[in-house]
Each structure stands twice: as C-alpha cells, then as structure tokens.
Design an enzyme around this catalytic site. Sequence first.
Site, PDB file in Angstrom:
ATOM      1  N   THR A  50       0.837  -1.201   0.000  1.00  0.00           N
ATOM      2  CA  THR A  50       0.000   0.000   0.000  1.00  0.00           C
ATOM      3  C   THR A  50       0.873   1.252   0.000  1.00  0.00           C
ATOM      4  O   THR A  50       0.671   2.178  -0.790  1.00  0.00           O
ATOM      5  CB  THR A  50      -0.952  -0.017   1.215  1.00  0.00           C
ATOM      6  OG1 THR A  50      -1.570  -1.299   1.274  1.00  0.00           O
ATOM      7  CG2 THR A  50      -2.012   1.062   1.100  1.00  0.00           C
ATOM      8  N   LYS A  78       7.096  12.773  21.504  1.00  0.00           N
ATOM      9  CA  LYS A  78       7.135  13.723  22.624  1.00  0.00           C
ATOM     10  C   LYS A  78       5.746  13.918  23.220  1.00  0.00           C
ATOM     11  O   LYS A  78       5.561  14.737  24.111  1.00  0.00           O
ATOM     12  CB  LYS A  78       7.645  15.086  22.122  1.00  0.00           C
ATOM     13  CG  LYS A  78       9.008  15.068  21.506  1.00  0.00           C
ATOM     14  CD  LYS A  78       9.340  16.491  20.998  1.00  0.00           C
ATOM     15  CE  LYS A  78      10.277  16.455  19.815  1.00  0.00           C
ATOM     16  NZ  LYS A  78      10.247  17.718  19.063  1.00  0.00           N
ATOM     17  N   ARG A  99      -2.695   5.007   7.445  1.00  0.00           N
ATOM     18  CA  ARG A  99      -2.938   3.647   7.957  1.00  0.00           C
ATOM     19  C   ARG A  99      -2.718   3.698   9.459  1.00  0.00           C
ATOM     20  O   ARG A  99      -1.697   4.217   9.924  1.00  0.00           O
ATOM     21  CB  ARG A  99      -1.994   2.635   7.310  1.00  0.00           C
ATOM     22  CG  ARG A  99      -2.053   1.273   7.989  1.00  0.00           C
ATOM     23  CD  ARG A  99      -1.308   0.208   7.243  1.00  0.00           C
ATOM     24  NE  ARG A  99      -2.008  -0.172   6.025  1.00  0.00           N
ATOM     25  CZ  ARG A  99      -1.688  -1.240   5.295  1.00  0.00           C
ATOM     26  NH1 ARG A  99      -0.683  -2.018   5.655  1.00  0.00           N
ATOM     27  NH2 ARG A  99      -2.354  -1.531   4.198  1.00  0.00           N
ATOM     28  N   HIS A 127     -10.385  -1.263   4.227  1.00  0.00           N
ATOM     29  CA  HIS A 127      -9.193  -0.993   3.409  1.00  0.00           C
ATOM     30  C   HIS A 127      -9.703  -0.702   1.995  1.00  0.00           C
ATOM     31  O   HIS A 127      -9.569  -1.516   1.084  1.00  0.00           O
ATOM     32  CB  HIS A 127      -8.281  -2.215   3.442  1.00  0.00           C
ATOM     33  CG  HIS A 127      -6.898  -1.997   2.892  1.00  0.00           C
ATOM     34  ND1 HIS A 127      -6.515  -0.859   2.195  1.00  0.00           N
ATOM     35  CD2 HIS A 127      -5.798  -2.794   2.945  1.00  0.00           C
ATOM     36  CE1 HIS A 127      -5.249  -0.982   1.841  1.00  0.00           C
ATOM     37  NE2 HIS A 127      -4.782  -2.142   2.295  1.00  0.00           N
TER      38      HIS A 127
END
Length: 300
Positions: A50, A78, A99, A127
């Site tokens: 993908t 962070k 994704r 998907h």
Amino acid sequence: MKHLISMREVSKDEIIKILQLARKIENREITPNLSNKVMALLFFEPSTRTRFSFETAMKRLNGEVLTLTGAEGTSIEKGESLKDTVKMMERYADIIVIRHRLEGAARFVSEVVNIPVINAGDGANQHPTQTLLDLYSIEKTQGRLDNLKIAMVGDLRYGRTVHSLSYALMHFNPMLFFVSPKTLSMPDNIKIDLKDKGINFEERERIEDVINKVDILYMTRIQRERFPDPTEYELVKNIYVLTKEMLKDAKDNLKVLHPLPRVNEIEESVDSTKFAYYFEQAENGIFVRQAIISMLLGEV
Ligand code: CP
C-alpha cells in the site's frame, strides 16, 4: 467524493468511474499531472504494497511524497496527538493517506482536516483502496463484475480487506462463499447488511467445498497481530493452505487473489499456475491509486 474512508459510502457509479479512470491511466490514454501537489503518507502500521504503490502512483503523477512510517522520529514521541499531527500535515500536503491500528482513525482525521483523506487501512475495519484494486483485478480477469461466484477464505473476522470487498460487491449481485473457522467468521453486521441487500451468501469451513464452483478464490492471511489471545491464533494459524493439487478441477477462468502479504496460506507451487493472479493484483494497485489520487485532487 471528498475522502475515501469506507466502501460503505462509495456508490456503484463512483466505483465504475474509478475503474474506468484506472484503465485509461494504465493504457496511457490519459496522463493526469499533479506536479504542484504533495501527498502525505502517514503509516502507523507496517505496509509494503500500500505504501510503496501509493508512492509510485504519486511519483508517476509527477507529484511529491512525504512519508511517515511509525511515530519514531516525529513529535508524536514527545506526546503530540494524532489530531495536532494531522493539523500540521494539512499545511504541508494536499492529500493525506493514513494507515492506523485504530478503527475509525481515518474518519477522525477526515473530520479534523480540510484536505482529502484516504483510508489505507484502519485496524480490522476497512481498506477501501485495496478493494478498488481487487475489483479492478476481478474485472480485468473475468471481463465483468456482475453475477460472479466469489469465495473469501481465511480470517474473515479481522481481515479488513474482505469487509470492504463485501460492501463493494453488494452492487454487483455476486454469489458469495465465506470460508473460515467459526471463530473467524464474517462479522454479523456485514452479514445483516448483505441480507438486507438481497445478496446470496453461504458460510463454509472447507475450501474443498467451494473451490470448483467459483470464479474468484480470495485468500487471506490469518491476522496474527489482531488476536487478543495468542493461543487462539496458534489454533487456527495453519488452517488453510492452498496447494496446486487442490486446483486440479477448478474452473478454467478461476483466478486466485490475495491482498498479500501471504504467510503460508498459498503454497509457492501455486504461483506458476494459470490461476495465480496475486502479484499482478498488487501491481494493479498503482493504476487504481493513481486514479483515486487524481480524482480526489480534482485533476480528472
Ligand atoms: N495489501 C496490503 O495492504 O499490503 P500491505 O500491508 O503490504 O500494504
């Protein structure tokens, strides 16, 4: 179509339009040019096909690509939120492809940014770009999408590709065979939606029950990473292995598809048969993704 998040929301006309565009792009009848556009690929889960096919698609459209693979090296380490991360990316890019392991992540992103968002897989949910390339592959090999006999085999519970594909096929009057162990069967909500649309389907546990009847055998991997209990995975991990011998009485037009990656559910001996189409299927993803990106960016 502003975003591509779920196949539930993509109409038959939109599907046909994307596939026609992809065909024209593959045949070089049209060459959309996105030379002034930037695509951000935000991949928080592993990917080969993908991610790289999106990159190839954008590069063939003369566009630029920004790629994030996992949070490492970004300010997410962070403590920056997904929302703030994508609010930044919309200032650097014209389109986001995401994704994420969380179901609904792509929809969330589409609701907080003002640029198109493509769902490249959200957990076990959907998907959609895989489904569009699956449909392209089915049409290319069978000459049509309507009235086909299609078996989906393997992990139908956690496999997002078969969820998206089931929704898309509701437009094309298929006969569906869902082959899985009972613990990995197609989710009830999808079966209810299929019944509501009048789509015929049967549930089976053995590939042998369907292999000689179908036009498309859509194999899937058992999704180890989605099992809450590893012992449950161990019980089913080798349950389906397609061999060359099993295909000896298959229909002449049968094609074996697989979204890939495969683990051991298709023996390598199948690769050299006339039935294997999974590597070509992955290549078709480039043309289909070129079409989707061009359409969402208003270039076609
Ligand atoms: N079919 C598919 O989504 O493959 P990748 O996980 O390699 O992207």
